[in-house]
Write an enzyme that holds these catalytic residues in place. Structure first.
Site, PDB file in Angstrom:
ATOM      1  N   ASP A  79       0.854  -1.095   0.287  1.00 42.73           N
ATOM      2  CA  ASP A  79      -0.012  -0.048   0.114  1.00 42.73           C
ATOM      3  C   ASP A  79       0.862   1.040   0.062  1.00 42.73           C
ATOM      4  OD1 ASP A  79       0.744   0.280   2.676  1.00 42.73           O
ATOM      5  OD2 ASP A  79      -0.722  -0.152   3.454  1.00 42.73           O
ATOM      6  N   SER A  80       0.259   2.308  -0.094  1.00 38.07           N
ATOM      7  CA  SER A  80       1.098   3.378  -0.406  1.00 38.07           C
ATOM      8  C   SER A  80       1.456   4.564   0.916  1.00 38.07           C
ATOM      9  CB  SER A  80       0.445   4.422  -1.319  1.00 38.07           C
ATOM     10  OG  SER A  80      -0.695   4.844  -0.814  1.00 38.07           O
TER      11      SER A  80
ATOM     12  N   GLY B 108     -10.738   3.840   1.546  1.00 37.89           N
ATOM     13  CA  GLY B 108     -11.695   4.716   2.348  1.00 37.89           C
ATOM     14  C   GLY B 108     -12.886   3.749   2.596  1.00 37.89           C
TER      15      GLY B 108
ATOM     16  N   GLY C  48      -0.953   5.781   2.487  1.00 35.68           N
ATOM     17  CA  GLY C  48      -2.254   6.838   2.703  1.00 35.68           C
ATOM     18  C   GLY C  48      -3.038   6.591   4.024  1.00 35.68           C
ATOM     19  N   TYR C  49      -3.269   5.322   4.145  1.00 31.46           N
ATOM     20  CA  TYR C  49      -4.208   4.853   5.386  1.00 31.46           C
ATOM     21  C   TYR C  49      -3.409   5.239   6.774  1.00 31.46           C
ATOM     22  CZ  TYR C  49      -6.712   2.335   8.689  1.00 31.46           C
ATOM     23  OH  TYR C  49      -7.611   2.042   9.671  1.00 31.46           O
TER      24      TYR C  49
ATOM     25  N   ASP D 294      -7.515  -7.322   1.836  1.00 34.35           N
ATOM     26  CA  ASP D 294      -6.399  -7.491   2.861  1.00 34.35           C
ATOM     27  C   ASP D 294      -7.113  -6.955   4.128  1.00 34.35           C
ATOM     28  OD1 ASP D 294      -4.697  -4.775   3.878  1.00 34.35           O
ATOM     29  OD2 ASP D 294      -6.094  -4.466   2.176  1.00 34.35           O
TER      30      ASP D 294
END
Length: 376
Positions: A92-93, A221, A95-96, A271
């Site tokens: 993942d990037s 999101g 962001g979360y 995931d």
């Protein structure tokens, strides 16, 4: 990357497919165990590969950037070599994680300035440097840098955030062209649909993302506190729009029931930390409901942890023994529970795939949802 749909369920939008990358084939629907810091917590790679047997696992850009840092990963030859994992990895990037640091970050058009949860040092993530970090980590599938909005979120903020995520996406795409892969194998880029729980925004974002023409697409999101029915409603809006011939990844989801319901809506990849985190707290997922192994009722229950025997721990150990391990705070208890839960999640998506191929997914799904929706 190549995605091929093998079968579609006649009564739902569920589909069984394969994703092929330079690190092998991923059979979908798939659940990806979360290996946040280059480790699926409490599980040896040998157990992960031989007993749980996922085709792909997930790594976390934010955490790997902070520790061990990209210089170490590059010296190692990328994350695969660093952690001795020769199958697929998705990162993942960040962001979360940046979203979850709400008290310690500032979001601007340029990017996000945040404070490390480890030592309080300040760092900046931009669409450009996050692409560079993911190139260095070397996952097979890499994600766009986005803003994950909280729940609840007012419409104006959600709209503004969505448009910024789209602008960041363009910057990601432009920068990726300038930064080649590092380790001799392909990386595939997935953009992310945002829009909070507003159908209008989700529709706009899905249309924008579909127009990018990426090889796969993600839905972000969700699973941030909204009711399950809202999650399903948003997923349905998005899967109606995202290209059918590309894999769809629903980020951070979810419970076993969430996964089955979203498979029925046309999602291929999932995931979540739930199977590992809940395992460490004594919650076991089974085909017949959840077990809190800490409860006194299991104290003298010498039956196997799970008679289905999906992984070796299920029949090697009894419920009474596992409860004892939790009672005395023995690490082995958490390991056993983790292997069980991950094994169950992988079994569940593989069973879903079998029933999609057999054409009876909906009836099986409805039966499983009822079975699993209880505490044992």
């Amino acid at each position: 990357m190549k995605f091929e749909i093998k079968s579609k369920d006649p009564l739902t939008k569920a589909r069984a497919g394969t994703i092929t990358t330079d690190h092998g084939t991923i059979e979908t629907p798939i659940f990806m165990p979360v290996g946040t810091v280059a480790s699926v917590k409490g599980v040896h790679q040998r157990e992960l590969k031989n007993d749980i047997n996922p085709d792909i696992i997930l790594g976390n850009t934010y955490h790997l950037y902070l520790r061990p840092q990209t210089t170490i990963l590059e010296k190692a030859g990328g994350l695969h070599k660093f952690m001795n994992w020769d199958r697929n990895i998705l990162t993942d990037s960040g962001g979360y994680q940046v979203y979850s640091l709400s008290a310690n970050r500032k979001i601007k058009e340029e990017g996000v300035k945040f404070k490390s949860h480890i030592d309080g040092s300040y760092h900046v993530f931009t669409p450009e440097n996050v692409m560079e970090i993911q190139r260095t980590i070397g996952a097979d599938i890499i994600m766009a840098f986005d803003e994950c909005t909280p729940y609840p979120c007012d419409f104006k903020y959600a709209k503004r955030s969505m448009h910024m995520t789209h602008r960041w996406l363009e910057r990601c795409l432009q920068h990726l062209k300038k930064v080649p892969v590092k380790y001799g194998y392909e990386q595939t880029f997935f953009p992310i649909v945002q829009g909070s729980t507003y159908k209008e925004l989700r529709k706009q974002s899905a249309e924008y993302i579909a127009g990018v023409g990426a090889e796969g697409n993600a839905i972000g999101g969700l699973s941030v506190g909204e009711p399950a029915e809202e999650m399903y409603a948003m997923t349905e809006v998005v899967t109606e729009i995202l290209p059918e011939d590309k894999p769809r990844y629903l980020m951070g989801v979810g419970t076993p029931i969430n996964i089955l319901e979203n498979i029925a809506l046309g999602v291929d990849m999932f995931d979540c930390v739930m199977p590992t985190r809940n395992a460490r707290n004594g919650m076991l997922f089974t085909a017949y409901g959840t077990i809190n192994i800490k409860n006194k009722k299991w104290e003298d229950d010498f039956s196997p942890i799970d008679e289905m025997g999906i992984t070796f721990v299920d029949t090697d150990y009894s419920k009474a023994y596992l409860r004892h391990l939790f009672t005395v705070n023995e690490l082995l208890g958490k390991q056993i529970a983790t292997i069980h839960n991950l094994g169950f999640y992988l079994w569940l998506v593989r069973e879903a795939r079998k029933h999609i191929l057999a054409g009876d997914f909906e009836s099986w799904k409805n039966k499983m949802v009822k079975q699993m929706d209880r505490r044992l």
